[in-house]
Design a protein around this motif. Structure first.
Motif, PDB file in Angstrom:
ATOM      1  N   GLU A  74     -16.690 -10.870   0.239  1.00 45.32           N
ATOM      2  CA  GLU A  74     -17.776 -11.603  -0.410  1.00 45.32           C
ATOM      3  C   GLU A  74     -19.076 -10.811  -0.375  1.00 45.32           C
ATOM      4  O   GLU A  74     -19.811 -10.749  -1.374  1.00 45.32           O
ATOM      5  CB  GLU A  74     -17.964 -12.954   0.270  1.00 45.32           C
ATOM      6  N   ARG A  75     -19.346 -10.178   0.748  1.00 47.51           N
ATOM      7  CA  ARG A  75     -20.600  -9.423   0.895  1.00 47.51           C
ATOM      8  C   ARG A  75     -20.684  -8.273  -0.085  1.00 47.51           C
ATOM      9  O   ARG A  75     -21.741  -8.016  -0.681  1.00 47.51           O
ATOM     10  CB  ARG A  75     -20.721  -8.915   2.324  1.00 47.51           C
ATOM     11  N   PHE A  76     -19.574  -7.555  -0.264  1.00 47.77           N
ATOM     12  CA  PHE A  76     -19.612  -6.353  -1.096  1.00 47.77           C
ATOM     13  C   PHE A  76     -19.124  -6.590  -2.523  1.00 47.77           C
ATOM     14  O   PHE A  76     -19.103  -5.672  -3.340  1.00 47.77           O
ATOM     15  CB  PHE A  76     -18.810  -5.231  -0.430  1.00 47.77           C
ATOM     16  N   GLY A  77     -18.717  -7.817  -2.830  1.00 46.60           N
ATOM     17  CA  GLY A  77     -18.453  -8.179  -4.213  1.00 46.60           C
ATOM     18  C   GLY A  77     -17.127  -7.738  -4.777  1.00 46.60           C
ATOM     19  O   GLY A  77     -17.017  -7.533  -5.993  1.00 46.60           O
ATOM     20  N   PHE A  78     -16.105  -7.602  -3.938  1.00 46.88           N
ATOM     21  CA  PHE A  78     -14.781  -7.298  -4.483  1.00 46.88           C
ATOM     22  C   PHE A  78     -13.808  -8.404  -4.066  1.00 46.88           C
ATOM     23  O   PHE A  78     -14.010  -9.075  -3.050  1.00 46.88           O
ATOM     24  CB  PHE A  78     -14.265  -5.929  -4.041  1.00 46.88           C
ATOM     25  N   PRO A  79     -12.751  -8.620  -4.850  1.00 44.35           N
ATOM     26  CA  PRO A  79     -11.812  -9.696  -4.531  1.00 44.35           C
ATOM     27  C   PRO A  79     -10.961  -9.372  -3.312  1.00 44.35           C
ATOM     28  O   PRO A  79     -10.718  -8.202  -2.986  1.00 44.35           O
ATOM     29  CB  PRO A  79     -10.950  -9.812  -5.787  1.00 44.35           C
ATOM     30  N   LEU A  80     -10.504 -10.411  -2.652  1.00 40.69           N
ATOM     31  CA  LEU A  80      -9.539 -10.291  -1.560  1.00 40.69           C
ATOM     32  C   LEU A  80      -8.214 -10.853  -2.049  1.00 40.69           C
ATOM     33  O   LEU A  80      -8.168 -11.948  -2.601  1.00 40.69           O
ATOM     34  CB  LEU A  80     -10.037 -11.039  -0.329  1.00 40.69           C
ATOM     35  N   ARG A  81      -7.151 -10.085  -1.865  1.00 44.72           N
ATOM     36  CA  ARG A  81      -5.820 -10.510  -2.309  1.00 44.72           C
ATOM     37  C   ARG A  81      -4.859 -10.465  -1.126  1.00 44.72           C
ATOM     38  O   ARG A  81      -4.880  -9.526  -0.324  1.00 44.72           O
ATOM     39  CB  ARG A  81      -5.314  -9.596  -3.431  1.00 44.72           C
ATOM     40  N   TRP A  82      -4.028 -11.482  -1.025  1.00 44.52           N
ATOM     41  CA  TRP A  82      -3.041 -11.541   0.049  1.00 44.52           C
ATOM     42  C   TRP A  82      -1.719 -10.967  -0.443  1.00 44.52           C
ATOM     43  O   TRP A  82      -1.223 -11.363  -1.484  1.00 44.52           O
ATOM     44  CB  TRP A  82      -2.822 -12.993   0.487  1.00 44.52           C
ATOM     45  N   HIS A  83      -1.160 -10.007   0.280  1.00 40.41           N
ATOM     46  CA  HIS A  83       0.179  -9.543  -0.097  1.00 40.41           C
ATOM     47  C   HIS A  83       1.225 -10.352   0.663  1.00 40.41           C
ATOM     48  O   HIS A  83       0.889 -11.273   1.412  1.00 40.41           O
ATOM     49  CB  HIS A  83       0.320  -8.033   0.110  1.00 40.41           C
ATOM     50  N   ALA A  84       2.491 -10.049   0.477  1.00 39.84           N
ATOM     51  CA  ALA A  84       3.570 -10.900   0.992  1.00 39.84           C
ATOM     52  C   ALA A  84       3.719 -10.826   2.504  1.00 39.84           C
ATOM     53  O   ALA A  84       4.246 -11.740   3.133  1.00 39.84           O
ATOM     54  CB  ALA A  84       4.897 -10.533   0.326  1.00 39.84           C
ATOM     55  N   GLY A  85       3.286  -9.735   3.106  1.00 48.44           N
ATOM     56  CA  GLY A  85       3.376  -9.601   4.549  1.00 48.44           C
ATOM     57  C   GLY A  85       4.791  -9.360   5.050  1.00 48.44           C
ATOM     58  O   GLY A  85       5.757  -9.316   4.276  1.00 48.44           O
TER      59      GLY A  85
ATOM     60  N   HIS B  87      -5.258  -3.023   3.397  1.00 51.80           N
ATOM     61  CA  HIS B  87      -5.778  -1.783   2.821  1.00 51.80           C
ATOM     62  C   HIS B  87      -6.765  -2.073   1.699  1.00 51.80           C
ATOM     63  O   HIS B  87      -6.779  -3.160   1.116  1.00 51.80           O
ATOM     64  CB  HIS B  87      -4.637  -0.898   2.303  1.00 51.80           C
ATOM     65  N   LEU B  88      -7.593  -1.082   1.416  1.00 43.74           N
ATOM     66  CA  LEU B  88      -8.532  -1.125   0.303  1.00 43.74           C
ATOM     67  C   LEU B  88      -7.926  -0.402  -0.886  1.00 43.74           C
ATOM     68  O   LEU B  88      -7.408   0.710  -0.739  1.00 43.74           O
ATOM     69  CB  LEU B  88      -9.852  -0.454   0.674  1.00 43.74           C
ATOM     70  N   ARG B  89      -7.987  -1.015  -2.044  1.00 45.79           N
ATOM     71  CA  ARG B  89      -7.623  -0.329  -3.294  1.00 45.79           C
ATOM     72  C   ARG B  89      -8.921   0.182  -3.912  1.00 45.79           C
ATOM     73  O   ARG B  89      -9.844  -0.600  -4.165  1.00 45.79           O
ATOM     74  CB  ARG B  89      -6.914  -1.290  -4.257  1.00 45.79           C
TER      75      ARG B  89
ATOM     76  N   GLY C 275       0.798  -1.217   0.000  1.00 46.38           N
ATOM     77  CA  GLY C 275       0.000   0.000   0.000  1.00 46.38           C
ATOM     78  C   GLY C 275       0.830   1.264   0.000  1.00 46.38           C
ATOM     79  O   GLY C 275       2.061   1.240   0.064  1.00 46.38           O
ATOM     80  N   ALA C 276       0.123   2.384  -0.070  1.00 47.91           N
ATOM     81  CA  ALA C 276       0.790   3.681  -0.163  1.00 47.91           C
ATOM     82  C   ALA C 276       1.430   4.089   1.157  1.00 47.91           C
ATOM     83  O   ALA C 276       2.457   4.768   1.175  1.00 47.91           O
ATOM     84  CB  ALA C 276      -0.218   4.749  -0.595  1.00 47.91           C
ATOM     85  N   CYS C 277       0.840   3.722   2.274  1.00 45.06           N
ATOM     86  CA  CYS C 277       1.337   4.165   3.580  1.00 45.06           C
ATOM     87  C   CYS C 277       1.088   3.081   4.630  1.00 45.06           C
ATOM     88  O   CYS C 277       0.180   3.210   5.464  1.00 45.06           O
ATOM     89  CB  CYS C 277       0.704   5.484   3.999  1.00 45.06           C
ATOM     90  N   PRO C 278       1.879   2.005   4.601  1.00 38.87           N
ATOM     91  CA  PRO C 278       1.640   0.883   5.507  1.00 38.87           C
ATOM     92  C   PRO C 278       1.861   1.202   6.977  1.00 38.87           C
ATOM     93  O   PRO C 278       1.510   0.374   7.828  1.00 38.87           O
ATOM     94  CB  PRO C 278       2.634  -0.178   5.016  1.00 38.87           C
TER      95      PRO C 278
ATOM     96  N   GLU D 101     -12.040  -1.579  -5.363  1.00 43.54           N
ATOM     97  CA  GLU D 101     -11.602  -2.510  -6.400  1.00 43.54           C
ATOM     98  C   GLU D 101     -11.147  -3.842  -5.808  1.00 43.54           C
ATOM     99  O   GLU D 101     -11.413  -4.897  -6.358  1.00 43.54           O
ATOM    100  CB  GLU D 101     -10.471  -1.879  -7.215  1.00 43.54           C
ATOM    101  N   GLU D 102     -10.449  -3.792  -4.662  1.00 45.71           N
ATOM    102  CA  GLU D 102     -10.053  -5.025  -3.993  1.00 45.71           C
ATOM    103  C   GLU D 102      -9.600  -4.723  -2.574  1.00 45.71           C
ATOM    104  O   GLU D 102      -9.269  -3.583  -2.226  1.00 45.71           O
ATOM    105  CB  GLU D 102      -8.952  -5.764  -4.758  1.00 45.71           C
ATOM    106  N   LEU D 103      -9.619  -5.760  -1.757  1.00 41.20           N
ATOM    107  CA  LEU D 103      -9.124  -5.694  -0.392  1.00 41.20           C
ATOM    108  C   LEU D 103      -7.811  -6.460  -0.335  1.00 41.20           C
ATOM    109  O   LEU D 103      -7.746  -7.626  -0.721  1.00 41.20           O
ATOM    110  CB  LEU D 103     -10.152  -6.324   0.556  1.00 41.20           C
ATOM    111  N   VAL D 104      -6.750  -5.805   0.126  1.00 37.16           N
ATOM    112  CA  VAL D 104      -5.415  -6.399   0.170  1.00 37.16           C
ATOM    113  C   VAL D 104      -5.069  -6.682   1.633  1.00 37.16           C
ATOM    114  O   VAL D 104      -5.083  -5.773   2.469  1.00 37.16           O
ATOM    115  CB  VAL D 104      -4.367  -5.473  -0.471  1.00 37.16           C
ATOM    116  N   VAL D 105      -4.765  -7.944   1.933  1.00 34.56           N
ATOM    117  CA  VAL D 105      -4.700  -8.419   3.316  1.00 34.56           C
ATOM    118  C   VAL D 105      -3.353  -9.044   3.627  1.00 34.56           C
ATOM    119  O   VAL D 105      -2.747  -9.713   2.784  1.00 34.56           O
ATOM    120  CB  VAL D 105      -5.838  -9.438   3.567  1.00 34.56           C
ATOM    121  N   ASP D 106      -2.892  -8.845   4.844  1.00 34.86           N
ATOM    122  CA  ASP D 106      -1.651  -9.454   5.319  1.00 34.86           C
ATOM    123  C   ASP D 106      -1.862 -10.955   5.534  1.00 34.86           C
ATOM    124  O   ASP D 106      -2.861 -11.372   6.123  1.00 34.86           O
ATOM    125  CB  ASP D 106      -1.242  -8.781   6.635  1.00 34.86           C
TER     126      ASP D 106
END
Length: 251
Positions: free
Chosen positions: A157-168, A39-41, A30-33, A135-140
Protein backbone atom coordinates in the motif's frame (compact mmCIF):
# COMPACT_ATOMS: atom_id res chain seq x y z
CA UNK A 1 31.77 -11.35 -13.26
CA UNK A 2 32.01 -7.59 -13.66
CA UNK A 3 35.79 -7.19 -14.00
CA UNK A 4 36.19 -5.76 -10.52
CA UNK A 5 33.86 -2.82 -11.19
CA UNK A 6 32.26 -3.13 -7.75
CA UNK A 7 35.59 -3.41 -5.94
CA UNK A 8 37.04 -0.12 -7.20
CA UNK A 9 37.79 2.90 -5.01
CA UNK A 10 34.72 4.92 -4.11
CA UNK A 11 32.25 2.11 -4.79
CA UNK A 12 30.05 1.59 -1.73
CA UNK A 13 28.34 -1.68 -0.73
CA UNK A 14 24.98 -0.06 -1.57
CA UNK A 15 26.14 0.31 -5.17
CA UNK A 16 26.39 -3.43 -5.66
CA UNK A 17 23.77 -5.26 -7.77
CA UNK A 18 20.51 -6.59 -6.39
CA UNK A 19 20.20 -10.32 -7.04
CA UNK A 20 17.11 -12.13 -8.25
CA UNK A 21 15.98 -14.47 -11.00
CA UNK A 22 14.52 -14.34 -14.50
CA UNK A 23 11.12 -16.02 -14.41
CA UNK A 24 11.21 -17.55 -17.89
CA UNK A 25 8.20 -19.80 -17.33
CA UNK A 26 6.18 -17.23 -15.36
CA UNK A 27 5.99 -19.58 -12.40
CA UNK A 28 3.68 -18.49 -9.62
CA UNK A 29 6.31 -19.27 -6.99
CA UNK A 30 8.92 -17.16 -8.76
CA UNK A 31 12.11 -17.84 -10.65
CA UNK A 32 14.04 -19.32 -7.71
CA UNK A 33 11.83 -20.14 -4.71
CA UNK A 34 14.71 -21.81 -2.89
CA UNK A 35 15.52 -18.32 -1.61
CA UNK A 36 12.11 -17.55 -0.13
CA UNK A 37 8.35 -17.93 -0.21
CA UNK A 38 7.58 -14.35 -1.34
CA UNK A 39 9.04 -12.31 -4.17
CA UNK A 40 8.87 -9.00 -6.01
CA UNK A 41 8.01 -8.96 -9.70
CA UNK A 42 9.89 -6.08 -11.31
CA UNK A 43 8.75 -3.90 -14.18
CA UNK A 44 10.02 -4.73 -17.70
CA UNK A 45 12.04 -1.50 -17.80
CA UNK A 46 14.47 -3.02 -15.28
CA UNK A 47 15.62 -5.53 -17.92
CA UNK A 48 17.67 -2.81 -19.58
CA UNK A 49 20.04 -2.61 -16.60
CA UNK A 50 20.16 -6.28 -15.68
CA UNK A 51 22.67 -8.99 -16.42
CA UNK A 52 21.98 -12.72 -16.33
CA UNK A 53 23.82 -15.97 -15.79
CA UNK A 54 22.83 -19.61 -16.02
CA UNK A 55 22.96 -20.96 -12.49
CA UNK A 56 24.09 -19.28 -9.31
CA UNK A 57 26.81 -16.64 -9.60
CA UNK A 58 28.72 -18.00 -6.59
CA UNK A 59 29.70 -20.89 -8.88
CA UNK A 60 31.50 -18.47 -11.25
CA UNK A 61 29.37 -19.35 -14.30
CA UNK A 62 30.73 -18.88 -17.78
CA UNK A 63 27.29 -18.54 -19.43
CA UNK A 64 26.25 -14.90 -19.05
CA UNK A 65 24.18 -12.37 -21.00
CA UNK A 66 21.95 -9.33 -21.08
CA UNK A 67 18.41 -8.79 -22.36
CA UNK A 68 19.87 -7.70 -25.71
CA UNK A 69 22.45 -10.49 -25.83
CA UNK A 70 20.69 -13.49 -24.34
CA UNK A 71 21.62 -16.15 -26.90
CA UNK A 72 24.37 -17.68 -24.76
CA UNK A 73 21.97 -18.23 -21.86
CA UNK A 74 19.41 -19.88 -24.13
CA UNK A 75 22.10 -22.07 -25.66
CA UNK A 76 23.31 -22.96 -22.19
CA UNK A 77 19.84 -24.11 -21.21
CA UNK A 78 19.64 -26.44 -24.19
CA UNK A 79 23.19 -27.68 -23.67
CA UNK A 80 22.31 -28.47 -20.08
CA UNK A 81 19.54 -30.77 -21.25
CA UNK A 82 21.96 -32.76 -23.37
CA UNK A 83 24.55 -32.90 -20.61
CA UNK A 84 22.03 -34.09 -18.02
CA UNK A 85 20.58 -36.76 -20.27
CA UNK A 86 17.06 -35.62 -19.43
CA UNK A 87 14.17 -36.08 -21.79
CA UNK A 88 13.11 -32.76 -23.24
CA UNK A 89 9.45 -32.73 -22.31
CA UNK A 90 6.92 -31.45 -19.84
CA UNK A 91 7.82 -34.21 -17.40
CA UNK A 92 11.42 -32.99 -17.28
CA UNK A 93 12.92 -31.19 -14.32
CA UNK A 94 15.68 -28.66 -13.82
CA UNK A 95 17.25 -27.36 -16.99
CA UNK A 96 15.00 -29.61 -19.09
CA UNK A 97 11.90 -27.90 -17.72
CA UNK A 98 13.45 -24.50 -18.31
CA UNK A 99 14.45 -25.34 -21.86
CA UNK A 100 11.07 -26.82 -22.72
CA UNK A 101 9.36 -23.45 -22.47
CA UNK A 102 11.62 -22.11 -25.24
CA UNK A 103 10.09 -24.59 -27.65
CA UNK A 104 6.55 -24.90 -26.35
CA UNK A 105 5.36 -22.48 -23.65
CA UNK A 106 3.21 -24.05 -20.91
CA UNK A 107 -0.53 -24.01 -21.43
CA UNK A 108 -1.30 -23.67 -17.71
CA UNK A 109 -0.40 -20.18 -16.55
CA UNK A 110 0.48 -19.68 -12.94
CA UNK A 111 1.87 -23.17 -12.36
CA UNK A 112 4.57 -23.57 -9.72
CA UNK A 113 8.11 -24.31 -10.81
CA UNK A 114 9.76 -25.58 -7.59
CA UNK A 115 13.10 -24.30 -8.95
CA UNK A 116 15.62 -25.18 -6.26
CA UNK A 117 18.81 -25.69 -8.23
CA UNK A 118 18.24 -24.67 -11.85
CA UNK A 119 17.37 -21.07 -12.68
CA UNK A 120 18.59 -18.03 -14.54
CA UNK A 121 20.05 -15.62 -11.99
CA UNK A 122 19.55 -11.90 -12.56
CA UNK A 123 21.69 -9.04 -11.29
CA UNK A 124 19.97 -5.65 -11.33
CA UNK A 125 22.45 -2.78 -11.51
CA UNK A 126 21.71 0.63 -10.04
CA UNK A 127 19.18 1.61 -7.41
CA UNK A 128 16.14 -0.61 -7.06
CA UNK A 129 13.28 1.68 -6.04
CA UNK A 130 10.17 0.03 -4.64
CA UNK A 131 7.96 2.89 -5.81
CA UNK A 132 9.14 2.83 -9.44
CA UNK A 133 10.61 -0.57 -10.23
CA UNK A 134 8.18 -3.05 -8.66
CA UNK A 135 5.15 -4.34 -10.55
CA UNK A 136 3.71 -6.48 -7.75
CA UNK A 137 4.50 -8.30 -4.53
CA UNK A 138 3.73 -12.04 -4.62
CA UNK A 139 3.13 -13.56 -1.18
CA UNK A 140 2.72 -17.03 0.30
CA UNK A 141 -0.82 -17.55 1.66
CA UNK A 142 0.51 -18.92 4.97
CA UNK A 143 1.13 -15.29 5.99
CA UNK A 144 -2.50 -14.24 5.61
CA UNK A 145 -3.81 -12.91 8.91
CA UNK A 146 -0.35 -12.85 10.52
CA UNK A 147 1.79 -9.87 11.57
CA UNK A 148 4.09 -10.64 8.64
CA UNK A 149 1.14 -10.56 6.25
CA UNK A 150 0.01 -7.22 7.66
CA UNK A 151 3.51 -5.83 7.17
CA UNK A 152 3.64 -7.02 3.57
CA UNK A 153 0.21 -5.54 2.84
CA UNK A 154 1.28 -2.20 4.32
CA UNK A 155 4.44 -2.18 2.20
CA UNK A 156 2.40 -2.77 -0.96
CA UNK A 157 0.00 0.00 0.00
CA UNK A 158 2.79 2.42 0.88
CA UNK A 159 4.65 2.01 -2.40
CA UNK A 160 1.59 1.66 -4.62
CA UNK A 161 1.92 -1.81 -6.09
CA UNK A 162 -0.57 -4.69 -5.82
CA UNK A 163 -0.10 -7.66 -3.50
CA UNK A 164 -0.97 -11.06 -4.94
CA UNK A 165 -1.21 -14.36 -3.10
CA UNK A 166 0.22 -17.42 -4.83
CA UNK A 167 -0.89 -20.99 -4.10
CA UNK A 168 1.78 -21.69 -1.50
CA UNK A 169 3.07 -25.04 -0.27
CA UNK A 170 1.89 -27.21 2.64
CA UNK A 171 3.09 -30.58 3.84
CA UNK A 172 1.98 -32.87 6.66
CA UNK A 173 4.73 -33.14 9.25
CA UNK A 174 4.87 -36.93 8.90
CA UNK A 175 5.48 -36.57 5.17
CA UNK A 176 8.76 -34.65 5.47
CA UNK A 177 11.24 -36.59 3.34
CA UNK A 178 14.33 -38.02 5.07
CA UNK A 179 16.48 -38.42 1.98
CA UNK A 180 16.12 -35.21 -0.04
CA UNK A 181 17.98 -33.01 2.47
CA UNK A 182 19.02 -35.62 5.01
CA UNK A 183 17.72 -37.48 8.07
CA UNK A 184 18.05 -34.49 10.43
CA UNK A 185 15.25 -32.63 8.65
CA UNK A 186 12.23 -34.78 9.65
CA UNK A 187 13.41 -34.64 13.28
CA UNK A 188 13.64 -30.86 13.13
CA UNK A 189 10.27 -30.65 11.36
CA UNK A 190 8.62 -32.63 14.15
CA UNK A 191 10.04 -30.30 16.76
CA UNK A 192 9.12 -27.16 14.87
CA UNK A 193 5.61 -28.47 14.33
CA UNK A 194 5.22 -29.45 17.98
CA UNK A 195 6.41 -26.08 19.31
CA UNK A 196 5.19 -23.58 16.69
CA UNK A 197 2.30 -25.02 14.66
CA UNK A 198 -1.09 -23.40 15.12
CA UNK A 199 -3.88 -25.85 15.98
CA UNK A 200 -1.92 -28.73 14.52
CA UNK A 201 -1.66 -27.14 11.08
CA UNK A 202 0.72 -28.35 8.36
CA UNK A 203 4.31 -27.40 7.74
CA UNK A 204 4.28 -24.18 5.72
CA UNK A 205 6.41 -21.10 5.13
CA UNK A 206 5.00 -19.17 8.09
CA UNK A 207 5.72 -22.06 10.46
CA UNK A 208 9.34 -22.29 9.32
CA UNK A 209 9.59 -18.51 9.63
CA UNK A 210 8.39 -18.56 13.25
CA UNK A 211 10.99 -21.18 14.08
CA UNK A 212 13.77 -19.24 12.33
CA UNK A 213 12.86 -16.07 14.23
CA UNK A 214 13.01 -18.04 17.48
CA UNK A 215 16.47 -19.36 16.64
CA UNK A 216 17.70 -15.79 16.23
CA UNK A 217 16.05 -14.17 19.28
CA UNK A 218 15.99 -17.23 21.59
CA UNK A 219 19.22 -19.11 20.79
CA UNK A 220 19.25 -20.72 24.24
CA UNK A 221 16.05 -22.55 23.28
CA UNK A 222 17.94 -24.38 20.55
CA UNK A 223 21.27 -24.93 22.30
CA UNK A 224 20.72 -28.69 22.46
CA UNK A 225 20.93 -28.87 18.65
CA UNK A 226 24.48 -27.54 18.49
CA UNK A 227 25.68 -24.45 16.60
CA UNK A 228 22.94 -21.96 15.74
CA UNK A 229 24.29 -21.70 12.17
CA UNK A 230 23.60 -25.42 11.70
CA UNK A 231 20.01 -25.08 12.92
CA UNK A 232 19.37 -22.16 10.57
CA UNK A 233 20.84 -24.20 7.72
CA UNK A 234 18.56 -27.12 8.58
CA UNK A 235 15.52 -24.82 8.64
CA UNK A 236 16.50 -23.62 5.17
CA UNK A 237 16.71 -27.23 4.07
CA UNK A 238 13.28 -27.90 5.57
CA UNK A 239 12.00 -25.10 3.32
CA UNK A 240 13.61 -26.86 0.35
CA UNK A 241 11.77 -30.06 1.26
CA UNK A 242 8.51 -28.12 1.46
CA UNK A 243 9.07 -26.58 -1.99
CA UNK A 244 9.98 -29.95 -3.50
CA UNK A 245 7.19 -32.08 -2.00
CA UNK A 246 4.52 -29.67 -0.73
CA UNK A 247 1.07 -29.29 -2.24
CA UNK A 248 -0.82 -26.01 -2.82
CA UNK A 249 -3.15 -24.71 -0.14
CA UNK A 250 -6.69 -26.07 -0.39
CA UNK A 251 -5.80 -29.24 -2.31
Amino acid sequence: MFDGAYQRDGVMPAHRPTYGGLNLLDHADGACPRFGSCHLRLRPAVLGRATFCLGDSHLSPEVVGTADAFEAVLAGLLAGVAASGECLGRAGTGVAALAWTLLDPPTTPGAVGRALDDYVEAQVHGTLDLAYDVEELVVDPSFAGTPTGVTLESIAERFGFPLRWHAGFVLAVDQVDAEFRGPAIPVLAARVHREFARAGGPVDAALIGRAAASVVVEPHRWADRGPIADTLQHLKQLWHVLVRFGTPYGT
